[in-house]
Design a protein around this motif. Structure first.
Motif, PDB file in Angstrom:
ATOM      1  N   UNK A 222       0.811  -1.210   0.000  1.00 11.80           N
ATOM      2  CA  UNK A 222       0.000   0.000   0.000  1.00 11.80           C
ATOM      3  C   UNK A 222       0.847   1.263   0.000  1.00 11.80           C
ATOM      4  N   UNK A 223       0.259   2.399  -0.398  1.00  9.23           N
ATOM      5  CA  UNK A 223       1.028   3.645  -0.501  1.00  9.23           C
ATOM      6  C   UNK A 223       1.535   4.163   0.836  1.00  9.23           C
ATOM      7  N   UNK A 224       0.986   3.674   1.942  1.00  6.63           N
ATOM      8  CA  UNK A 224       1.421   4.129   3.268  1.00  6.63           C
ATOM      9  C   UNK A 224       2.517   3.240   3.840  1.00  6.63           C
ATOM     10  N   UNK A 225       2.871   2.173   3.142  1.00  5.36           N
ATOM     11  CA  UNK A 225       3.859   1.219   3.634  1.00  5.36           C
ATOM     12  C   UNK A 225       5.289   1.733   3.445  1.00  5.36           C
ATOM     13  N   UNK A 226       6.218   1.101   4.175  1.00  5.14           N
ATOM     14  CA  UNK A 226       7.639   1.330   3.942  1.00  5.14           C
ATOM     15  C   UNK A 226       8.046   0.603   2.667  1.00  5.14           C
ATOM     16  N   UNK A 227       9.161   0.984   2.050  1.00  7.86           N
ATOM     17  CA  UNK A 227       9.622   0.255   0.866  1.00  7.86           C
ATOM     18  C   UNK A 227       9.744  -1.242   1.166  1.00  7.86           C
ATOM     19  N   UNK A 228       9.270  -2.051   0.233  1.00  4.34           N
ATOM     20  CA  UNK A 228       9.240  -3.504   0.387  1.00  4.34           C
ATOM     21  C   UNK A 228      10.645  -4.051   0.169  1.00  4.34           C
ATOM     22  N   UNK A 229      11.165  -4.796   1.153  1.00  2.00           N
ATOM     23  CA  UNK A 229      12.510  -5.367   1.071  1.00  2.00           C
ATOM     24  C   UNK A 229      12.394  -6.883   1.016  1.00  2.00           C
ATOM     25  N   UNK A 230      13.060  -7.503   0.022  1.00  2.00           N
ATOM     26  CA  UNK A 230      12.964  -8.945  -0.177  1.00  2.00           C
ATOM     27  C   UNK A 230      14.344  -9.497  -0.505  1.00  2.00           C
ATOM     28  N   UNK A 231      14.452 -10.834  -0.465  1.00  2.00           N
ATOM     29  CA  UNK A 231      15.652 -11.511  -0.939  1.00  2.00           C
ATOM     30  C   UNK A 231      15.236 -12.643  -1.876  1.00  2.00           C
ATOM     31  N   UNK A 232      16.136 -13.021  -2.762  1.00  4.23           N
ATOM     32  CA  UNK A 232      15.866 -14.089  -3.720  1.00  4.23           C
ATOM     33  C   UNK A 232      16.037 -15.449  -3.065  1.00  4.23           C
ATOM     34  N   UNK A 233      15.247 -16.421  -3.525  1.00  5.27           N
ATOM     35  CA  UNK A 233      15.343 -17.776  -3.020  1.00  5.27           C
ATOM     36  C   UNK A 233      16.543 -18.531  -3.568  1.00  5.27           C
ATOM     37  N   UNK A 234      16.584 -19.840  -3.314  1.00  3.89           N
ATOM     38  CA  UNK A 234      17.735 -20.658  -3.696  1.00  3.89           C
ATOM     39  C   UNK A 234      17.921 -20.731  -5.208  1.00  3.89           C
ATOM     40  N   UNK A 235      16.851 -20.587  -5.966  1.00  8.15           N
ATOM     41  CA  UNK A 235      16.944 -20.631  -7.428  1.00  8.15           C
ATOM     42  C   UNK A 235      16.924 -19.232  -8.035  1.00  8.15           C
ATOM     43  N   UNK A 236      17.145 -18.209  -7.210  1.00  2.00           N
ATOM     44  CA  UNK A 236      17.096 -16.837  -7.703  1.00  2.00           C
ATOM     45  C   UNK A 236      15.671 -16.304  -7.701  1.00  2.00           C
ATOM     46  N   UNK A 237      15.502 -15.137  -8.301  1.00  3.20           N
ATOM     47  CA  UNK A 237      14.199 -14.481  -8.306  1.00  3.20           C
ATOM     48  C   UNK A 237      14.052 -13.622  -9.550  1.00  3.20           C
ATOM     49  N   UNK A 238      12.889 -13.738 -10.167  1.00  5.96           N
ATOM     50  CA  UNK A 238      12.475 -12.789 -11.198  1.00  5.96           C
ATOM     51  C   UNK A 238      11.129 -12.237 -10.762  1.00  5.96           C
ATOM     52  N   UNK A 239      11.036 -10.922 -10.637  1.00  4.63           N
ATOM     53  CA  UNK A 239       9.822 -10.296 -10.127  1.00  4.63           C
ATOM     54  C   UNK A 239       9.517  -9.034 -10.927  1.00  4.63           C
ATOM     55  N   UNK A 240       8.251  -8.831 -11.236  1.00  2.00           N
ATOM     56  CA  UNK A 240       7.796  -7.627 -11.919  1.00  2.00           C
ATOM     57  C   UNK A 240       7.119  -6.734 -10.889  1.00  2.00           C
ATOM     58  N   UNK A 241       7.589  -5.494 -10.776  1.00  3.83           N
ATOM     59  CA  UNK A 241       7.045  -4.522  -9.822  1.00  3.83           C
ATOM     60  C   UNK A 241       6.291  -3.460 -10.601  1.00  3.83           C
ATOM     61  N   UNK A 242       5.009  -3.301 -10.290  1.00  2.00           N
ATOM     62  CA  UNK A 242       4.134  -2.352 -11.002  1.00  2.00           C
ATOM     63  C   UNK A 242       3.550  -1.365 -10.005  1.00  2.00           C
ATOM     64  N   UNK A 243       3.690  -0.079 -10.280  1.00  2.60           N
ATOM     65  CA  UNK A 243       3.211   0.960  -9.371  1.00  2.60           C
ATOM     66  C   UNK A 243       2.132   1.807 -10.038  1.00  2.60           C
ATOM     67  N   UNK A 244       1.050   2.067  -9.284  1.00  3.07           N
ATOM     68  CA  UNK A 244      -0.077   2.855  -9.796  1.00  3.07           C
ATOM     69  C   UNK A 244       0.191   4.347  -9.656  1.00  3.07           C
ATOM     70  N   UNK A 245      -0.426   5.167 -10.492  1.00  2.00           N
ATOM     71  CA  UNK A 245      -0.279   6.623 -10.376  1.00  2.00           C
ATOM     72  C   UNK A 245      -0.951   7.153  -9.116  1.00  2.00           C
ATOM     73  N   UNK A 246      -0.477   8.295  -8.629  1.00  2.00           N
ATOM     74  CA  UNK A 246      -0.957   8.837  -7.360  1.00  2.00           C
ATOM     75  C   UNK A 246      -2.419   9.292  -7.400  1.00  2.00           C
ATOM     76  N   UNK A 247      -2.833   9.891  -8.494  1.00  2.00           N
ATOM     77  CA  UNK A 247      -4.147  10.533  -8.511  1.00  2.00           C
ATOM     78  C   UNK A 247      -5.191   9.675  -9.195  1.00  2.00           C
ATOM     79  N   UNK A 248      -6.441   9.792  -8.718  1.00  2.00           N
ATOM     80  CA  UNK A 248      -7.562   9.050  -9.297  1.00  2.00           C
ATOM     81  C   UNK A 248      -8.526  10.046  -9.921  1.00  2.00           C
ATOM     82  N   UNK A 249      -8.286  10.343 -11.175  1.00  2.00           N
ATOM     83  CA  UNK A 249      -9.092  11.329 -11.870  1.00  2.00           C
ATOM     84  C   UNK A 249     -10.566  10.959 -11.872  1.00  2.00           C
TER      85      UNK A 249
END
Length: 254
Positions: A222-249
């Motif tokens: 959520x927008x009120x959260x701290x930055x999300x911190x993660x680590x990759x597993x034993x086989x590595x990690x591929x992750x897509x991070x998608x962020x929504x725009x601030x305003x809701x027209x």
């Protein structure tokens, strides 16, 4: 706290559906939807409400052009097809503002599977031309983009980042991160946007609390959260991070 949705747990919700005359399957990861409704009343359009589900569209099927009441990402995770004039395959990301029509979505010979990801509640697709009157008087900013990052690959020796949708001044953007085993990643500041979805497309993600998300899992920050911190597993990690725009027209217009 971020909302974590392991893909293996979500499989218990998989069910057949029919929408716009198309028989498909839907698997719910986060939130309620028209096919898996909650007993609680739906939130208003101004509320941050994560929705995530997987659509399995059968070969040769066509979902007509339509729009939604919430801002939305779609991430193609399997199969091939077209979205409007764009050919899509794993891992293609598509974004469309609320009340911005897109489509049709046509599945290829091997079908098409995509995660639908929203940061606000939506009652379901509004198909055109039948629902065109609902667009009258709504001040909307059309934005739709498709980026194709290619299929998941083997874990790299060094961490890499690929920009799929360049971050806009309002915070909208999408990136694919590929990490070797055990590597750490901290996401962008959620306050820059209106919520983030993280989708594991290969390997595994370990959150700070020890939870592990395997491939085809997702998390909402959520927008009120701290930055999300993660680590990759034993086989590595591929992750897509998608962020929504601030305003809701669409909310301001209402």
């Amino acid at each position: 706290m971020p909302v974590l949705a392991p893909g293996d747990a979500a499989q218990a919700t998989r069910r057949p559906i029919v929408s716009n005359g198309v028989a498909a399957h839907l698997t719910t990861f986060i939130g309620s939807n028209r096919y898996m409704a909650s007993e609680a009343p739906p939130p208003g359009p101004e509320a941050v409400y994560p929705m995530a589900f997987l659509v399995e569209q059968p070969a040769g099927s066509v979902v007509d052009s339509h729009f939604h009441e919430a801002n939305q990402f779609q991430l193609v995770v399997a199969g091939h097809g077209t979205l409007g004039a764009h050919a899509v395959q794993p891992i293609a990301v598509h974004y469309s503002n609320a009340y911005s029509a897109y489509g049709p979505i046509t599945a290829g010979e091997d079908g098409l599977q995509y995660l639908t990801l929203r940061n606000g509640y939506d009652r379901g697709a509004r198909y055109l031309p039948a629902a065109r009157e609902e667009l009258r008087g709504v001040r909307r900013r059309f934005r739709a983009a498709v980026a194709d990052a290619g299929p998941p690959g083997e874990a790299p020796e060094q961490a890499t980042t690929e920009v799929l949708l360049a971050q806009a001044p309002d915070g909208l953007g999408a990136r694919r991160h590929r990490l070797p085993p055990g590597a750490a990643l901290q996401g962008p500041d959620p306050a820059d946007g209106d919520g983030q979805f993280w989708v594991v497309t290969a390997g595994a993600l370990r959150a700070a609390d020890g939870a592990t998300l395997p491939a085809l899992s997702c998390a909402f920050v959520g927008p009120e959260e701290a930055p999300f911190a993660v680590t990759a597993g034993k086989a590595g990690l591929e992750v897509v991070v998608m962020q929504y725009p601030r305003w809701r027209d669409h909310v301001a217009a209402g």
